[in-house]
Design a protein around this motif. Structure first.
Motif, PDB file in Angstrom:
ATOM      1  N   LEU A   4       0.834  -1.206   0.000  1.00  0.00           N
ATOM      2  CA  LEU A   4       0.000   0.000   0.000  1.00  0.00           C
ATOM      3  C   LEU A   4       0.865   1.250   0.000  1.00  0.00           C
ATOM      4  O   LEU A   4       0.538   2.235  -0.665  1.00  0.00           O
ATOM      5  N   GLU A   5       1.975   1.199   0.745  1.00  0.00           N
ATOM      6  CA  GLU A   5       2.865   2.365   0.795  1.00  0.00           C
ATOM      7  C   GLU A   5       3.458   2.663  -0.572  1.00  0.00           C
ATOM      8  O   GLU A   5       3.547   3.821  -0.979  1.00  0.00           O
ATOM      9  N   GLN A   6       3.847   1.616  -1.293  1.00  0.00           N
ATOM     10  CA  GLN A   6       4.414   1.803  -2.635  1.00  0.00           C
ATOM     11  C   GLN A   6       3.363   2.372  -3.580  1.00  0.00           C
ATOM     12  O   GLN A   6       3.658   3.266  -4.371  1.00  0.00           O
ATOM     13  N   ARG A   7       2.141   1.832  -3.506  1.00  0.00           N
ATOM     14  CA  ARG A   7       1.072   2.321  -4.370  1.00  0.00           C
ATOM     15  C   ARG A   7       0.747   3.780  -4.063  1.00  0.00           C
ATOM     16  O   ARG A   7       0.523   4.581  -4.974  1.00  0.00           O
ATOM     17  N   ALA A   8       0.739   4.132  -2.789  1.00  0.00           N
ATOM     18  CA  ALA A   8       0.470   5.520  -2.399  1.00  0.00           C
ATOM     19  C   ALA A   8       1.579   6.434  -2.919  1.00  0.00           C
ATOM     20  O   ALA A   8       1.309   7.516  -3.455  1.00  0.00           O
ATOM     21  N   HIS A   9       2.824   5.986  -2.800  1.00  0.00           N
ATOM     22  CA  HIS A   9       3.959   6.779  -3.280  1.00  0.00           C
ATOM     23  C   HIS A   9       3.910   6.959  -4.799  1.00  0.00           C
ATOM     24  O   HIS A   9       4.096   8.068  -5.315  1.00  0.00           O
ATOM     25  N   GLU A  10       3.645   5.868  -5.520  1.00  0.00           N
ATOM     26  CA  GLU A  10       3.555   5.946  -6.980  1.00  0.00           C
ATOM     27  C   GLU A  10       2.405   6.858  -7.399  1.00  0.00           C
ATOM     28  O   GLU A  10       2.508   7.594  -8.383  1.00  0.00           O
ATOM     29  N   GLY A  11       1.321   6.818  -6.650  1.00  0.00           N
ATOM     30  CA  GLY A  11       0.202   7.721  -6.928  1.00  0.00           C
ATOM     31  C   GLY A  11       0.590   9.173  -6.742  1.00  0.00           C
ATOM     32  O   GLY A  11       0.197  10.039  -7.526  1.00  0.00           O
ATOM     33  N   ASP A  12       1.371   9.448  -5.696  1.00  0.00           N
ATOM     34  CA  ASP A  12       1.842  10.818  -5.471  1.00  0.00           C
ATOM     35  C   ASP A  12       2.740  11.283  -6.609  1.00  0.00           C
ATOM     36  O   ASP A  12       2.637  12.426  -7.072  1.00  0.00           O
ATOM     37  N   LEU A  13       3.616  10.392  -7.067  1.00  0.00           N
ATOM     38  CA  LEU A  13       4.499  10.745  -8.189  1.00  0.00           C
ATOM     39  C   LEU A  13       3.694  11.013  -9.455  1.00  0.00           C
ATOM     40  O   LEU A  13       3.973  11.976 -10.183  1.00  0.00           O
ATOM     41  N   ALA A  14       2.697  10.180  -9.722  1.00  0.00           N
ATOM     42  CA  ALA A  14       1.855  10.369 -10.907  1.00  0.00           C
ATOM     43  C   ALA A  14       1.107  11.692 -10.819  1.00  0.00           C
ATOM     44  O   ALA A  14       1.010  12.430 -11.802  1.00  0.00           O
ATOM     45  N   ARG A  63      -1.256   9.219 -20.442  1.00  0.00           N
ATOM     46  CA  ARG A  63      -2.030  10.019 -19.495  1.00  0.00           C
ATOM     47  C   ARG A  63      -2.974   9.122 -18.682  1.00  0.00           C
ATOM     48  O   ARG A  63      -3.090   9.274 -17.469  1.00  0.00           O
ATOM     49  N   GLY A  64      -3.623   8.192 -19.342  1.00  0.00           N
ATOM     50  CA  GLY A  64      -4.530   7.277 -18.650  1.00  0.00           C
ATOM     51  C   GLY A  64      -3.817   6.424 -17.611  1.00  0.00           C
ATOM     52  O   GLY A  64      -4.348   6.181 -16.521  1.00  0.00           O
ATOM     53  N   THR A  65      -2.617   5.985 -17.935  1.00  0.00           N
ATOM     54  CA  THR A  65      -1.831   5.182 -16.996  1.00  0.00           C
ATOM     55  C   THR A  65      -1.459   6.009 -15.770  1.00  0.00           C
ATOM     56  O   THR A  65      -1.546   5.540 -14.631  1.00  0.00           O
ATOM     57  N   LEU A  66      -1.058   7.256 -15.993  1.00  0.00           N
ATOM     58  CA  LEU A  66      -0.736   8.140 -14.869  1.00  0.00           C
ATOM     59  C   LEU A  66      -1.981   8.431 -14.023  1.00  0.00           C
ATOM     60  O   LEU A  66      -1.910   8.420 -12.790  1.00  0.00           O
ATOM     61  N   GLU A  67      -3.101   8.663 -14.670  1.00  0.00           N
ATOM     62  CA  GLU A  67      -4.344   8.925 -13.935  1.00  0.00           C
ATOM     63  C   GLU A  67      -4.761   7.704 -13.122  1.00  0.00           C
ATOM     64  O   GLU A  67      -5.215   7.829 -11.990  1.00  0.00           O
ATOM     65  N   SER A  68      -4.585   6.529 -13.693  1.00  0.00           N
ATOM     66  CA  SER A  68      -4.907   5.293 -12.984  1.00  0.00           C
ATOM     67  C   SER A  68      -4.006   5.109 -11.767  1.00  0.00           C
ATOM     68  O   SER A  68      -4.474   4.738 -10.686  1.00  0.00           O
ATOM     69  N   ALA A  69      -2.717   5.369 -11.925  1.00  0.00           N
ATOM     70  CA  ALA A  69      -1.775   5.259 -10.809  1.00  0.00           C
ATOM     71  C   ALA A  69      -2.125   6.263  -9.718  1.00  0.00           C
ATOM     72  O   ALA A  69      -2.039   5.953  -8.519  1.00  0.00           O
ATOM     73  N   MET A  70      -2.516   7.463 -10.118  1.00  0.00           N
ATOM     74  CA  MET A  70      -2.894   8.488  -9.151  1.00  0.00           C
ATOM     75  C   MET A  70      -4.128   8.041  -8.354  1.00  0.00           C
ATOM     76  O   MET A  70      -4.158   8.149  -7.129  1.00  0.00           O
ATOM     77  N   THR A  71      -5.130   7.520  -9.042  1.00  0.00           N
ATOM     78  CA  THR A  71      -6.341   7.053  -8.377  1.00  0.00           C
ATOM     79  C   THR A  71      -6.030   5.881  -7.456  1.00  0.00           C
ATOM     80  O   THR A  71      -6.500   5.829  -6.309  1.00  0.00           O
ATOM     81  N   ASP A  72      -5.229   4.943  -7.940  1.00  0.00           N
ATOM     82  CA  ASP A  72      -4.842   3.794  -7.122  1.00  0.00           C
ATOM     83  C   ASP A  72      -4.090   4.266  -5.875  1.00  0.00           C
ATOM     84  O   ASP A  72      -4.298   3.730  -4.781  1.00  0.00           O
ATOM     85  N   GLY A  73      -3.248   5.261  -6.041  1.00  0.00           N
ATOM     86  CA  GLY A  73      -2.511   5.808  -4.908  1.00  0.00           C
ATOM     87  C   GLY A  73      -3.422   6.457  -3.884  1.00  0.00           C
ATOM     88  O   GLY A  73      -3.218   6.324  -2.669  1.00  0.00           O
ATOM     89  N   LYS A  74      -4.444   7.163  -4.364  1.00  0.00           N
ATOM     90  CA  LYS A  74      -5.413   7.771  -3.444  1.00  0.00           C
ATOM     91  C   LYS A  74      -6.135   6.699  -2.649  1.00  0.00           C
ATOM     92  O   LYS A  74      -6.321   6.830  -1.430  1.00  0.00           O
TER      93      LYS A  74
END
Length: 101
Positions: A4-14, A63-74
């Motif tokens: 979860l921490e990695q996903r949150a971090h990747e979401g922040d980067l995205a 863009r869609g991949t970045l948006e998906s990573a951002m949502t997953d991170g949230k």
């Protein structure tokens, strides 16, 4: 598997990339340039038009991949907060019940 921490971090980067004005301007400029070139390409240049169209589609996928990573991170961050709250409640309950022994 990512934590979860990695996903949150990747979401922040995205999110940082998507909110970056320079990235947004560059993305839009490249997209517009390729769309205009595609529109103005001669009908006989099938390969050229196809290449331009693939590039535009790839930009949208980026863009869609970045948006998906951002949502997953949230969502990961929400889950981390929920877990922290549950742990705090468990610790609080443990302290309270220890006092009753």
């Amino acid at each position: 598997m990512t934590t979860l921490e990695q996903r949150a971090h990747e979401g922040d980067l995205a999110r940082q990339v998507l909110e970056n004005e320079a990235f947004g301007r560059a993305f839009d400029a490249i997209e517009q340039e390729h769309i205009e070139a595609w529109k103005n390409a001669p009908a006989r240049d099938v390969e050229g038009r196809e290449s331009l169209w693939k590039t535009v589609k790839l930009l949208h996928k980026l863009r869609g991949t970045l948006e998906s990573a951002m949502t997953d991170g949230k969502l990961a961050r929400i889950e981390l907060e929920r877990q922290a709250e549950m742990l705090a409640q468990e610790r609080s309950a443990g302290v309270n019940t220890a006092g009753w022994n």
